[in-house]
Design a protein around this motif. Structure first.
Motif, PDB file in Angstrom:
ATOM      1  N   THR A 115      -5.443  -4.994  -0.352  1.00  0.00           N
ATOM      2  CA  THR A 115      -6.850  -4.129  -0.314  1.00  0.00           C
ATOM      3  C   THR A 115      -6.348  -3.310  -1.501  1.00  0.00           C
ATOM      4  O   THR A 115      -5.616  -3.157  -1.457  1.00  0.00           O
ATOM      5  CB  THR A 115      -7.083  -4.448   0.770  1.00  0.00           C
ATOM      6  OG1 THR A 115      -6.535  -2.544   1.269  1.00  0.00           O
ATOM      7  CG2 THR A 115      -7.458  -4.849   2.233  1.00  0.00           C
TER       8      THR A 115
ATOM      9  N   ALA B 102      -7.201   0.785  -1.648  1.00  0.00           N
ATOM     10  CA  ALA B 102      -7.902   2.005  -1.257  1.00  0.00           C
ATOM     11  C   ALA B 102      -8.878   2.762  -1.567  1.00  0.00           C
ATOM     12  O   ALA B 102      -8.972   2.172  -2.508  1.00  0.00           O
ATOM     13  CB  ALA B 102      -6.285   3.419  -1.620  1.00  0.00           C
TER      14      ALA B 102
ATOM     15  N   ARG C  82     -11.905   1.446  -1.438  1.00  0.00           N
ATOM     16  CA  ARG C  82     -13.160   0.741  -2.046  1.00  0.00           C
ATOM     17  C   ARG C  82     -13.333  -0.353  -1.123  1.00  0.00           C
ATOM     18  O   ARG C  82     -12.649  -0.657  -0.756  1.00  0.00           O
ATOM     19  CB  ARG C  82     -12.418   0.360  -3.705  1.00  0.00           C
ATOM     20  CG  ARG C  82     -12.045   1.334  -4.774  1.00  0.00           C
ATOM     21  CD  ARG C  82     -12.308   0.478  -5.551  1.00  0.00           C
ATOM     22  NE  ARG C  82     -11.158  -0.473  -6.004  1.00  0.00           N
ATOM     23  CZ  ARG C  82     -10.864  -1.711  -7.268  1.00  0.00           C
ATOM     24  NH1 ARG C  82     -11.939  -1.556  -7.973  1.00  0.00           N
ATOM     25  NH2 ARG C  82      -9.930  -1.882  -7.293  1.00  0.00           N
TER      26      ARG C  82
ATOM     27  N   GLN D   9     -12.511   0.640   9.294  1.00  0.00           N
ATOM     28  CA  GLN D   9     -13.146   0.675   7.739  1.00  0.00           C
ATOM     29  C   GLN D   9     -13.113   2.185   7.748  1.00  0.00           C
ATOM     30  O   GLN D   9     -12.067   1.830   6.667  1.00  0.00           O
ATOM     31  CB  GLN D   9     -14.966   0.705   7.969  1.00  0.00           C
ATOM     32  CG  GLN D   9     -14.955   1.577   6.401  1.00  0.00           C
ATOM     33  CD  GLN D   9     -16.952   1.458   6.199  1.00  0.00           C
ATOM     34  OE1 GLN D   9     -17.264   1.906   7.213  1.00  0.00           O
ATOM     35  NE2 GLN D   9     -17.080   1.553   5.265  1.00  0.00           N
TER      36      GLN D   9
ATOM     37  N   TRP E 188      -9.731   1.339   4.850  1.00  0.00           N
ATOM     38  CA  TRP E 188      -9.646   2.377   2.938  1.00  0.00           C
ATOM     39  C   TRP E 188      -8.832   3.758   3.437  1.00  0.00           C
ATOM     40  O   TRP E 188      -8.771   4.007   1.974  1.00  0.00           O
ATOM     41  CB  TRP E 188     -10.720   2.342   2.635  1.00  0.00           C
ATOM     42  CG  TRP E 188     -11.765   0.728   3.101  1.00  0.00           C
ATOM     43  CD1 TRP E 188     -12.987   0.953   4.226  1.00  0.00           C
ATOM     44  CD2 TRP E 188     -11.364   0.126   2.511  1.00  0.00           C
ATOM     45  NE1 TRP E 188     -13.667   0.020   4.308  1.00  0.00           N
ATOM     46  CE2 TRP E 188     -12.502  -0.813   3.309  1.00  0.00           C
ATOM     47  CE3 TRP E 188     -10.695  -0.354   2.105  1.00  0.00           C
ATOM     48  CZ2 TRP E 188     -12.113  -1.145   3.122  1.00  0.00           C
ATOM     49  CZ3 TRP E 188     -10.567  -1.883   1.457  1.00  0.00           C
ATOM     50  CH2 TRP E 188     -11.607  -2.726   2.054  1.00  0.00           C
TER      51      TRP E 188
END
Length: 281
Positions: free
Chosen positions: A95, A97, A99, A256, A260
């Protein structure tokens, strides 16, 4: 032998995820499936295949003897991924971070497809560095964190590190009986939540007595409590009610907010997760 599927597209997040998987394969026997979506455009196709070849070479250099399979997918990755992820013990994606999850092999699509496998999904942020600190697991108010606790305890045991159990609480909203407001005192509310945390502590001690254990009762939201310990955690583990991990759940509140902003890998463990590994559940 643990079977891991890693979504890889050469992005910074997927490179960090590759490093995480390699470190895991160095510690214990593992079979790794490298999964990449191959574009139909010739130039992009060549680049994608090159990324996959470099990832395979890196894995074999870091963990000699590791079994590596290459999966080059075309079309809808969500549909293709679920076709062969059924025998996985773990899905790993990268991932970036701050976004949203990328809608490609290293993002929401394989997580959605992997939900049918009923296995944990580990999301590794770009720039991840192994800090060698405790595995931190969030203990919920309900049964949704049972499989997450088992997964986290097994992680701490196999990596020879400690486990940190974090339970967050806030004062409940007053209820009403007729015209009378029924209000819990802070002391009684804290005692109820302390009992829930103590039950989780007892579960770990009974099944993993040699694992070093810490517990934290935090008066805050669940996501804020977990993020407080993220910089000092090798992994954050969060449970869900779902037996799988549909993409919509990744956009839910706790996951979520943690995903993030955390600098450590985040493991999302479905309530019905099963594995060939013994989690002591």
């Amino acid at each position: 032998m643990e079977r891991i599927y890693l979504g890889f597209d050469g992005s910074p997040g997927s490179i960090s995820a590759l490093s995480w998987v390699a470190a895991r394969a160095e510690r214990a026997d593992a079979k790794v499936g490298l999964v990449s979506v191959v574009s139909r455009l010739p130039q992009e196709r060549r680049a994608g295949l090159a990324h996959l070849a470099h990832a395979e070479e890196y894995l074999r250099d870091r963990a000699p003897g590791v079994g590596v399979e290459l999966h080059r997918l075309e079309g809808s990755v969500a549909g293709s991924f679920s076709d062969f992820a059924g025998d996985a013990d773990l899905l790993v994606v990268g991932t970036n971070a701050g976004r949203p999850v990328r809608v490609d092999v290293a993002g929401a699509a394989p997580v959605r497809a992997g939900s049918h496998a009923h296995v944990p999904v580990v999301m590794v942020p770009a720039g991840w560095v192994d800090v060698g600190e405790p595995v931190t697991v969030g203990i919920a108010d309900d049964e949704s964190s049972g499989a997450a606790l088992a997964f986290a305890a097994a992680e701490a045991y196999t990596t020879d590190t400690s486990i940190r159990l974090v339970h967050a609480w806030l004062m409940p909203t007053p209820s009403f009986s007729g015209t009378t407001a029924l209000v819990h005192s802070p002391e009684s509310a804290m005692a109820e939540h302390r009992a829930k945390l103590d039950a989780a502590v007892s579960w770990v001690i009974e099944r993993f007595p040699i694992v070093d254990l810490h517990s934290e009762l935090v008066r805050d939201s669940r996501s804020a409590a977990l993020l407080r310990f993220a910089p000092r955690s090798s992994m954050l583990v969060v449970g869900t009610h779902h037996r799988g991990v549909p993409a919509a759940s990744l956009l839910g509140t706790v996951v979520q907010e943690v995903l993030w902003r955390a600098e450590s890998p985040v493991a999302v463990v479905p309530g019905g997760a099963v594995s060939s590994r013994s989690w002591g559940a």
